[in-house]
Enzyme design. Structure first.
Site, PDB file in Angstrom:
ATOM      1  N   CYS A  45       0.815  -1.207   0.000  1.00  9.40           N
ATOM      2  CA  CYS A  45       0.000   0.000   0.000  1.00  9.40           C
ATOM      3  C   CYS A  45       0.850   1.258   0.000  1.00  9.40           C
ATOM      4  O   CYS A  45       0.656   2.156  -0.815  1.00  9.40           O
ATOM      5  CB  CYS A  45      -0.938   0.000   1.201  1.00  9.40           C
ATOM      6  SG  CYS A  45      -1.962   1.491   1.301  1.00  9.40           S
ATOM      7  N   CYS A  50      -1.657   1.774  -2.853  1.00 12.06           N
ATOM      8  CA  CYS A  50      -2.670   2.810  -2.632  1.00 12.06           C
ATOM      9  C   CYS A  50      -2.107   4.223  -2.581  1.00 12.06           C
ATOM     10  O   CYS A  50      -2.651   5.135  -3.219  1.00 12.06           O
ATOM     11  CB  CYS A  50      -3.405   2.564  -1.310  1.00 12.06           C
ATOM     12  SG  CYS A  50      -3.469   0.871  -0.746  1.00 12.06           S
ATOM     13  N   LYS A  53      -0.282   5.437  -5.834  1.00 12.68           N
ATOM     14  CA  LYS A  53      -1.343   5.420  -6.853  1.00 12.68           C
ATOM     15  C   LYS A  53      -2.249   6.631  -6.702  1.00 12.68           C
ATOM     16  O   LYS A  53      -2.644   7.259  -7.689  1.00 12.68           O
ATOM     17  CB  LYS A  53      -2.137   4.116  -6.716  1.00 12.68           C
ATOM     18  CG  LYS A  53      -3.272   3.898  -7.722  1.00 12.68           C
ATOM     19  CD  LYS A  53      -4.597   4.455  -7.228  1.00 12.68           C
ATOM     20  CE  LYS A  53      -5.058   3.907  -5.919  1.00 12.68           C
ATOM     21  NZ  LYS A  53      -5.447   2.497  -5.916  1.00 12.68           N
ATOM     22  N   TYR A 182      -9.649  -3.661 -10.792  1.00 11.31           N
ATOM     23  CA  TYR A 182      -9.547  -2.261 -10.388  1.00 11.31           C
ATOM     24  C   TYR A 182      -8.156  -1.685 -10.616  1.00 11.31           C
ATOM     25  O   TYR A 182      -8.016  -0.502 -10.967  1.00 11.31           O
ATOM     26  CB  TYR A 182      -9.995  -2.081  -8.928  1.00 11.31           C
ATOM     27  CG  TYR A 182      -9.006  -2.536  -7.886  1.00 11.31           C
ATOM     28  CD1 TYR A 182      -8.117  -1.642  -7.321  1.00 11.31           C
ATOM     29  CD2 TYR A 182      -8.977  -3.861  -7.449  1.00 11.31           C
ATOM     30  CE1 TYR A 182      -7.209  -2.041  -6.353  1.00 11.31           C
ATOM     31  CE2 TYR A 182      -8.074  -4.274  -6.491  1.00 11.31           C
ATOM     32  CZ  TYR A 182      -7.191  -3.363  -5.941  1.00 11.31           C
ATOM     33  OH  TYR A 182      -6.283  -3.772  -4.997  1.00 11.31           O
ATOM     34  N   GLU A 186      -7.619   1.612 -12.979  1.00 13.14           N
ATOM     35  CA  GLU A 186      -7.028   2.788 -12.345  1.00 13.14           C
ATOM     36  C   GLU A 186      -5.790   3.260 -13.088  1.00 13.14           C
ATOM     37  O   GLU A 186      -5.645   4.455 -13.401  1.00 13.14           O
ATOM     38  CB  GLU A 186      -6.678   2.473 -10.884  1.00 13.14           C
ATOM     39  CG  GLU A 186      -7.887   2.365  -9.971  1.00 13.14           C
ATOM     40  CD  GLU A 186      -7.531   2.011  -8.547  1.00 13.14           C
ATOM     41  OE1 GLU A 186      -8.349   2.270  -7.654  1.00 13.14           O
ATOM     42  OE2 GLU A 186      -6.428   1.468  -8.299  1.00 13.14           O
ATOM     43  N   HIS A 448     -28.160  20.382  -0.991  1.00  7.82           N
ATOM     44  CA  HIS A 448     -28.279  20.780  -2.406  1.00  7.82           C
ATOM     45  C   HIS A 448     -27.392  21.988  -2.708  1.00  7.82           C
ATOM     46  O   HIS A 448     -27.296  22.896  -1.889  1.00  7.82           O
ATOM     47  CB  HIS A 448     -29.738  21.129  -2.712  1.00  7.82           C
ATOM     48  CG  HIS A 448     -29.974  21.528  -4.127  1.00  7.82           C
ATOM     49  ND1 HIS A 448     -30.001  20.613  -5.164  1.00  7.82           N
ATOM     50  CD2 HIS A 448     -30.178  22.750  -4.688  1.00  7.82           C
ATOM     51  CE1 HIS A 448     -30.219  21.258  -6.297  1.00  7.82           C
ATOM     52  NE2 HIS A 448     -30.335  22.554  -6.033  1.00  7.82           N
ATOM     53  N   GLU A 453     -26.827  14.117  -2.642  1.00  9.92           N
ATOM     54  CA  GLU A 453     -28.271  14.225  -2.416  1.00  9.92           C
ATOM     55  C   GLU A 453     -29.041  13.200  -3.232  1.00  9.92           C
ATOM     56  O   GLU A 453     -30.156  12.799  -2.856  1.00  9.92           O
ATOM     57  CB  GLU A 453     -28.763  15.630  -2.744  1.00  9.92           C
ATOM     58  CG  GLU A 453     -28.721  16.009  -4.217  1.00  9.92           C
ATOM     59  CD  GLU A 453     -29.222  17.427  -4.463  1.00  9.92           C
ATOM     60  OE1 GLU A 453     -30.325  17.753  -3.993  1.00  9.92           O
ATOM     61  OE2 GLU A 453     -28.495  18.205  -5.108  1.00  9.92           O
TER      62      GLU A 453
END
Length: 458
Positions: A45, A50, A53, A182, A186, A448, A453
């Site tokens: 990681c 991670c 990346k 993934y 990515e 909003h 939302e």
């Protein structure tokens, strides 16, 4: 014969899970040794996963923002991008993190042993050999993680893996990324956004096929917008390195052989395998599909030996390994016999373009677990206001899918693709973990104008 050093706990692997478990055990008063075979703590990681990346993802986002400047009235002049500038700064950042890990381990009085460790037979309790020395403890945690795999095709050695991505000194002009998971989407997205001509080779017709079908279908459709050329239904046959150093790829697609050439980089992202070459045969640990088999408390089949993280083959995520390691430490050393990680409703993010946030069951999993008549889904498709001034063809969607269990419409899955999904999913995951229903979300007043939302207005 090597002298024996005795500890309360030995941890194999200085990645996220190993660090989490070893430090927590030491904080609980135990004598702990942590073994790491590479020169740096932090594991995949921090060093090749991670963290670097995300730096590259952020870099790619800057490129996308610049593309949008004219839409908002800014005059955009010529600009260039220097890959190596980012690499140098990124590498320096990672080194600072490595130093922080070293400091924290020392602060907690964990013995950090930068050697590969393996189990050895012939002792009354679990024993490891590392650097020619023996170490023994009543408890051993295996947290060795995994590594990228490379296919068995002629010329595969001319490619790199995700590890090699972070070693690139210059930006490739044309890249072939192979994989549909993934990591593949990515890295392909990063390349494409930064201007590299990017071909993504996948075995079937969609990416992220283990994710909810909405996410898979939407991202597959959006990849070309991110300058990623999809090469579906591809079975790679061979890779040839030409005299000029470029690579030529032969693939079979729809029963025909096709050749593409001119690549200065080939990146394999076809999966990962666990690091289990640590003498497991000496302690009789049972395996399951190549991974170490554990129960709900992270126990292996060998008494006093436990496993956490990617090596177990379940929920291959950094926070999962950390959480499992810490809970295991509390179970073993803090009089919490029921302490364990709940693997249900773990949120995760894909830093694709656009991003994905997901938690809980896919629709397919929900139907399989509960039956189609017990499942009700809600779906929303919109365009974020960031894109409001763009031409219709340039507007990516935000799509939300909520999966509920009847009769009270308890939320058992939430899947979002679109800008901001990577940040918004964490808060919704808390509510879902607490048992929120569709009505609970509807009873919450929306904020909003935001993308989030859409989740409470369905």
């Amino acid at each position: 014969m090597a002298s024996m050093q005795n500890f309360d706990l030995l941890v194999i692997g200085g990645g996220s899970g190993g660090l989490g478990a070893s430090r927590r055990a030491a904080q609980l008063g135990q004598k702990v040794a942590l073994f790491e075979g590479s020169p740096r703590l932090g594991g995949t990681c921090v060093n090749v996963g991670c963290v670097p990346k995300k730096v590259m993802f952020n870099t790619a986002k800057h490129a996308e923002f610049m593309h949008d400047h004219a839409t908002y009235g800014f005059t955009v002049g010529p600009h260039t991008f220097d890959w190596n500038t980012v690499k140098v700064k990124r590498d320096a950042y990672i080194k600072r993190l490595n130093a922080i890990y070293d400091k924290n381990v020392a602060k907690d009085n964990v013995a950090s042993i930068m050697e590969e460790a393996k189990f050895v037979p012939g002792h009354s309790q679990p024993t490891l050999e590392a650097g020619g020395k023996l170490y023994s403890a009543p408890h051993v945690i295996i947290a060795t993680g995994g590594r990228p795999t490379v296919p068995d095709v002629p010329g595969a050695e001319h490619g790199i893996t995700s590890d090699g991505f972070f070693e690139l000194e210059t930006q490739p002009k044309k890249v072939a990324v192979v994989g549909a998971g993934y990591i593949a989407v990515e890295l392909a997205g990063i390349f494409g956004a930064l201007g590299t001509e990017t071909d993504l080779f996948i075995r079937r017709d969609k990416v992220l096929r283990v994710f909810d079908s909405m996410l898979s279908e939407t991202l597959t459709a959006e990849l070309p917008r991110g300058h990623v050329n999809l090469m579906p239904n591809s079975a790679l046959k061979n890779v040839k390195k030409e005299a000029d150093g470029t690579l030529t790829i032969t693939r079979e697609a729809a029963g025909k052989e096709e050749v593409t050439s001119g690549y200065d980089c080939l990146l394999w992202a076809i999966g990962r395998v666990p690091n289990v070459d640590i003498g497991l045969e000496h302690v009789g640990i049972e395996m399951e599909r190549g991974h170490i088999k554990v129960d709900e408390f992270q126990n292996t089949s060998a008494s006093g030996i436990y496993a956490i993280g990617d090596v177990c083959g379940k929920a291959l995520l950094t926070p999962v390994a950390i959480a499992a390691g810490r809970r295991l430490a509390h179970r073993l050393f803090d009089n919490q016999p029921e302490s364990k990680l709940d693997y249900n409703n773990i949120a995760t993010v894909v830093f694709s373009h656009p991003t994905i946030g997901t938690v809980g069951l896919t629709e397919e999993e929900a139907i399989k677990a509960h039956g189609a008549d017990k499942i009700k889904t809600f779906t929303s498709r919109s365009v974020g206001m960031y894109h409001a001034l763009k031409e219709p063809k340039d507007k990516p969607p935000t799509v939300v899918k909520m999966i509920t269990l009847l009769p009270n419409e308890k939320i058992i899955g939430l899947h979002i693709i679109g800008d901001g999904s990577d940040e918004m999913i964490q808060g919704f995951a808390v509510a879902i973990k607490m048992g929120a229903t569709h009505k609970d979300f509807n009873d919450t007043v929306a904020i909003h104008p935001t993308g989030s939302e859409e989740v409470v207005l369905m």
